[in-house]
Design a protein around this motif. Sequence first.
Motif, PDB file in Angstrom:
ATOM      1  N   LEU A  17       1.799  11.559  -6.478  1.00 50.21           N
ATOM      2  CA  LEU A  17       2.035  11.025  -5.181  1.00 50.21           C
ATOM      3  C   LEU A  17       1.344   9.533  -5.217  1.00 50.21           C
ATOM      4  N   ALA A  18       0.100   9.269  -5.928  1.00 53.41           N
ATOM      5  CA  ALA A  18      -0.333   7.974  -6.066  1.00 53.41           C
ATOM      6  C   ALA A  18       0.691   6.912  -6.920  1.00 53.41           C
ATOM      7  N   ARG A  19       1.500   7.478  -7.843  1.00 52.25           N
ATOM      8  CA  ARG A  19       2.114   6.890  -8.665  1.00 52.25           C
ATOM      9  C   ARG A  19       3.285   6.216  -7.974  1.00 52.25           C
ATOM     10  N   VAL A  22       2.039   3.530  -5.341  1.00 53.29           N
ATOM     11  CA  VAL A  22       2.079   2.266  -6.146  1.00 53.29           C
ATOM     12  C   VAL A  22       3.319   1.694  -6.357  1.00 53.29           C
ATOM     13  N   MET A  23       4.370   2.272  -6.819  1.00 57.69           N
ATOM     14  CA  MET A  23       5.581   1.931  -7.123  1.00 57.69           C
ATOM     15  C   MET A  23       6.266   1.469  -5.797  1.00 57.69           C
ATOM     16  N   THR A  24       6.213   2.109  -4.829  1.00 58.67           N
ATOM     17  CA  THR A  24       6.815   1.765  -3.639  1.00 58.67           C
ATOM     18  C   THR A  24       6.241   0.422  -3.085  1.00 58.67           C
ATOM     19  N   ALA A  25       4.895   0.235  -3.191  1.00 58.51           N
ATOM     20  CA  ALA A  25       4.262  -0.994  -2.580  1.00 58.51           C
ATOM     21  C   ALA A  25       4.543  -2.028  -3.661  1.00 58.51           C
ATOM     22  N   PHE A  26       4.828  -1.772  -5.011  1.00 62.48           N
ATOM     23  CA  PHE A  26       5.327  -2.980  -5.566  1.00 62.48           C
ATOM     24  C   PHE A  26       6.491  -3.114  -5.331  1.00 62.48           C
TER      25      PHE A  26
END
Length: 125
Positions: A17-19, A22-26
């Motif tokens: 979930l954290a990954r 982070v990918m969505t935010a990036f």
Amino acid sequence: MHRSRQRKCNAVNAASLARWIVMTAFLALAGLSYVYLTLQLYYMGERRKAVENELAALRTQNDIASAQIAALTSRSALQRRLKEGYLKMVPISEARIVRLTIPARSADEDVIQPVANPLAQHESK
């Protein structure tokens, strides 16, 4: 019966979930940056176009002013203004004229002549 209900609960994989967060935010940040930079490029292009137009107008004004200066300072324009009485000229008196004459050179001046430099002789000793 109580234990069976606990086993059926879905466990959340926190690392996965954290990954994804982070990918969505990036990706969101990259998309926003792209849009911002595209808008900046458009704005700077418009600004550059305006500055170039202003520069062209100033160059045109400069050319017009140069032509007017040349026309107003030409010999015929100055003579016309002198006749109209707009300009006043005072003749230069003979006492205020300085004449420089170049003395005639003799043929001996072109010959190479030895030169003694006393400063150079004292320094070498």
